[in-house]
Scaffold this active site. Structure first.
Site, short mmCIF file in Angstrom:
data_model
loop_
_atom_site.label_atom_id
_atom_site.label_comp_id
_atom_site.label_asym_id
_atom_site.label_seq_id
_atom_site.Cartn_x
_atom_site.Cartn_y
_atom_site.Cartn_z
N ASN A 9 0.88 -1.17 0.00
CA ASN A 9 0.00 0.00 0.00
C ASN A 9 0.91 1.21 0.00
O ASN A 9 1.54 1.53 1.02
CB ASN A 9 -0.90 -0.02 1.23
N LYS A 35 3.77 0.53 2.90
CA LYS A 35 3.41 -0.54 3.80
C LYS A 35 3.45 -1.86 3.02
O LYS A 35 3.03 -1.91 1.86
CB LYS A 35 2.01 -0.31 4.39
N ARG A 60 -2.89 -2.30 -3.24
CA ARG A 60 -4.17 -1.71 -2.89
C ARG A 60 -4.33 -0.42 -3.68
O ARG A 60 -3.48 0.47 -3.62
CB ARG A 60 -4.24 -1.41 -1.39
N HIS A 119 -13.24 1.08 1.09
CA HIS A 119 -12.87 0.12 2.14
C HIS A 119 -13.31 -1.30 1.79
O HIS A 119 -13.47 -2.14 2.67
CB HIS A 119 -13.44 0.53 3.51
N GLY A 126 -11.33 4.23 11.33
CA GLY A 126 -9.95 4.60 11.52
C GLY A 126 -9.76 6.02 11.04
O GLY A 126 -10.68 6.83 11.09
N GLY A 129 -9.48 6.86 8.07
CA GLY A 129 -10.57 6.82 7.11
C GLY A 129 -11.66 5.96 7.73
O GLY A 129 -11.36 4.96 8.39
N ARG A 165 -10.82 14.17 7.47
CA ARG A 165 -11.85 14.41 6.45
C ARG A 165 -13.18 14.71 7.11
O ARG A 165 -13.53 14.13 8.13
CB ARG A 165 -11.98 13.19 5.53
N MET A 207 -7.32 9.41 17.76
CA MET A 207 -8.35 9.21 18.78
C MET A 207 -7.75 8.94 20.16
O MET A 207 -8.30 9.35 21.18
CB MET A 207 -9.27 8.05 18.37
N GLU A 248 -6.34 -6.00 4.89
CA GLU A 248 -6.63 -5.72 3.49
C GLU A 248 -5.58 -6.33 2.58
O GLU A 248 -5.90 -6.78 1.46
CB GLU A 248 -6.69 -4.20 3.28
#
Length: 397
Positions: A7, A14, A91, A179, A207, A209, A238, A280, A379
Site C-alpha cells: 500500500n 506498507k 491496494r 474500504h 480509523g 478513514g 476528512r 483518537m 486488506e
C-alpha cells in the site's frame, strides 16, 4: 512461494509477505513499512516477524524507492523467509465504473485509473505512483491492482445513483463505496468463526478513514462513502458528508479548488473539530472541550449512519467493528452499542475490554439480539488472494 502485498503512500510503503499453501494465502510471515521515502527524507524501516518488532534507519540514496526494495529483499533473507515472490498486489482505492475486479496492471490500466485521482487525492495518486515504481524497479514481476471499490460493484441503483440529470450520471458521477478490501476480509473472518454473516450484517471500518457497509447474503447493499473518499462518516482529517451549499458559499467567498480540497481532506474531521490531533488516542487523553466534542461527534455520526443502514437492511443480525479505532477503542464500541440498544444490541463489558485488535472476538452479551464482533482487518491478505486467483498460481511453490 508468496505474494508481496503493498500500500503505497506519498512518503510511505506498507508491505506484507503472504505465503501460498493449498491454494490459499496464509497469514503474513513478515509485515512492516518504510517511511521517509520523500525526496531528502530520512528513510526508516519498521517490521514485525512473528512476535518480534524492530526498526532501523536506512540511507535512502538517490532512489529511495529502489533502496527500499533492496532493503526488503535483504530483510527477507535475514529473517530466513526468502520466499520466491510471484507477484505484487497493490491496494488501489478507486477503480471507477470500469474496474469491478482486480486486474493485471498494464500501461493502459494505469492510464484509465489516472483520471480518478481527484476522487481520492490522499490515496489514488500515490497508489498509482507506487505501481509505476514497482514496474520500473521489478519489470519482470506481475503487478496486480486490487480495488477498494470492487466490493461495492453490485450496489442497487437506488443506492448508487445521485438525484442528478441522466447526462451527469452517465459521466460516471455516482456512488462507488470504499474500504472494500477490508469489508471482504471482515466478511470472510466472520464466516470462518461461525457468525451468521450471510444475514443482515453491518460492518464498521473506523480509523483515520472511516465508513460503514450494510451487507446481505455477503453482498454490499449500502455504504456511507460515495463518489469520493470524503463522503459519509466524520474521519481523522476528512469532514464526511457536507451540505454542498457550504462549498458554493466558500467559492463565493473566493476559495480556490485547492484550498477547498485541503479543507475537506486534510484540515477537518477529528483534527479540525478538536484543533489538536486526528489521533483518537490522544483525544481520549485530552481534557479539552474541543477534544470531547470531536469524540462525541465521531460517535454520534457512527450511530446516526448505523441507524440509516440498518433501515436499508430491514433489521440487524451482526455488527462488526474494525479499523484502527474500531479494533482498539473499547469506549467507542460501548458508547455506540448503548445508543443502538433499541435494536437489541447488548455488549459483554469484559469481552469488550479484552478485544484489543489482536484476534477476532465476539463481544456481545448472552441476551443480545445482535451478534457483535471485533475483527482486526487485513486488506493486504485479500489483495494477495486476489492476485493469486487472477494469476492462477499453483497451490504450493
Amino acid at each position: 512461494m508468496g505474494i508481496l502485498s503493498v500500500n503505497a503512500g506519498s512518503s510511505t510503503l506498507k508491505f506484507a509477505i503472504y505465503p501460498l499453501q493449498d491454494g490459499e494465502v496464509q497469514p503474513a510471515l513478515l509485515s512492516g513499512s518504510f517511511e521517509g521515502l520523500e525526496p531528502k527524507g530520512q528513510m526508516q524501516l519498521s517490521w514485525t516477524s512473528g512476535t518480534r518488532r524492530q526498526q532501523r534507519e536506512l540511507a535512502a540514496g538517490n532512489d529511495p524507492f529502489a533502496q527500499a526494495l533492496v532493503s526488503l529483499s535483504e530483510l527477507l533473507e535475514t529473517e530466513g523467509k526468502a520466499l520466491r515472490i510471484e507477484a505484487v498486489a497493490h491496494r488501489v482505492v478507486h477503480g471507477g465504473a470500469h474496474f469491478r475486479d482486480s486486474v493485471l496492471v498494464s500501461a493502459d490500466v494505469l492510464k484509465a485509473l489516472q483520471p480518478l485521482c481527484p476522487l481520492a487525492p490522499l490515496h489514488q495518486p500515490h497508489n498509482l505512483e507506487g505501481i509505476r515504481n514497482f514496474m520500473r524497479v521489478l519489470p519482470g514481476l506481475p503487478q496486480v491492482a486490487c480495488f477498494d471499490t470492487a466490493f461495492h460493484a453490485h450496489l442497487p441503483e437506488v443506492e448508487y445513483a445521485f438525484a442528478l440529470p441522466k447526462a451527469v450520471r452517465d459521466e460516471g458521477v455516482r456512488r462507488y463505496g470504499f474500504h472494500g478490501l477490508s469489508y471482504q476480509f471482515i466478511l470472510g473472518e466472520l464466516r470462518r468463526h461461525g457468525a451468521p454473516a450471510s444475514g443482515r450484517l453491518l460492518m464498521a471500518h473506523l480509523g483515520n478513514g472511516a465508513s460503514l457497509c450494510a451487507a446481505r447474503e455477503g453482498r454490499s447493499i449500502a455504504t456511507t462513502m460515495g463518489f469520493s473518499a470524503v463522503e459519509g462518516l466524520m474521519m481523522g482529517t476528512r469532514c464526511g458528508t457536507l451540505d454542498p451549499g457550504v462549498l458554493l458559499y466558500l467559492m463565493e467567498q473566493g476559495w480556490t479548488h485547492d484550498r477547498i480540497q485541503k479543507l475537506l481532506y486534510k484540515e477537518s474531521g477529528l483534527l479540525g473539530v478538536s484543533g489538536l490531533t486526528a489521533d483518537m488516542r490522544r483525544l481520549r487523553d485530552s481534557d479539552s472541550a474541543e477534544a470531547k466534542l470531536a469524540i462525541d461527534m465521531f460517535t454520534y455520526h457512527v450511530v446516526r449512519e448505523s441507524g440509516a443502514l440498518t433501515a436499508c437492511l430491514g433489521g440487524l443480525d451482526v455488527l462488526a467493528f474494525s479499523g484502527g479505532i474500531g479494533e482498539h477503542d473499547a469506549r467507542l464500541r460501548a458508547d455506540a452499542a448503548e445508543r443502538l440498544a433499541y435494536l437489541g444490541v447488548r455488549l459483554d463489558e469484559q469481552a469488550n475490554a479484552r478485544a484489543t485488535g489482536n484476534e477476532v472476538l465476539p463481544i456481545h452479551a448472552a441476551d443480545s439480539s445482535v451478534q457483535v464482533w471485533v475483527v482486526p482487518t487485513d486488506e493486504g491478505r485479500v489483495a494477495a488472494q486476489d492476485a493469486a486467483r487472477l494469476l492462477a498460481l499453483p497451490a504450493n511453490g
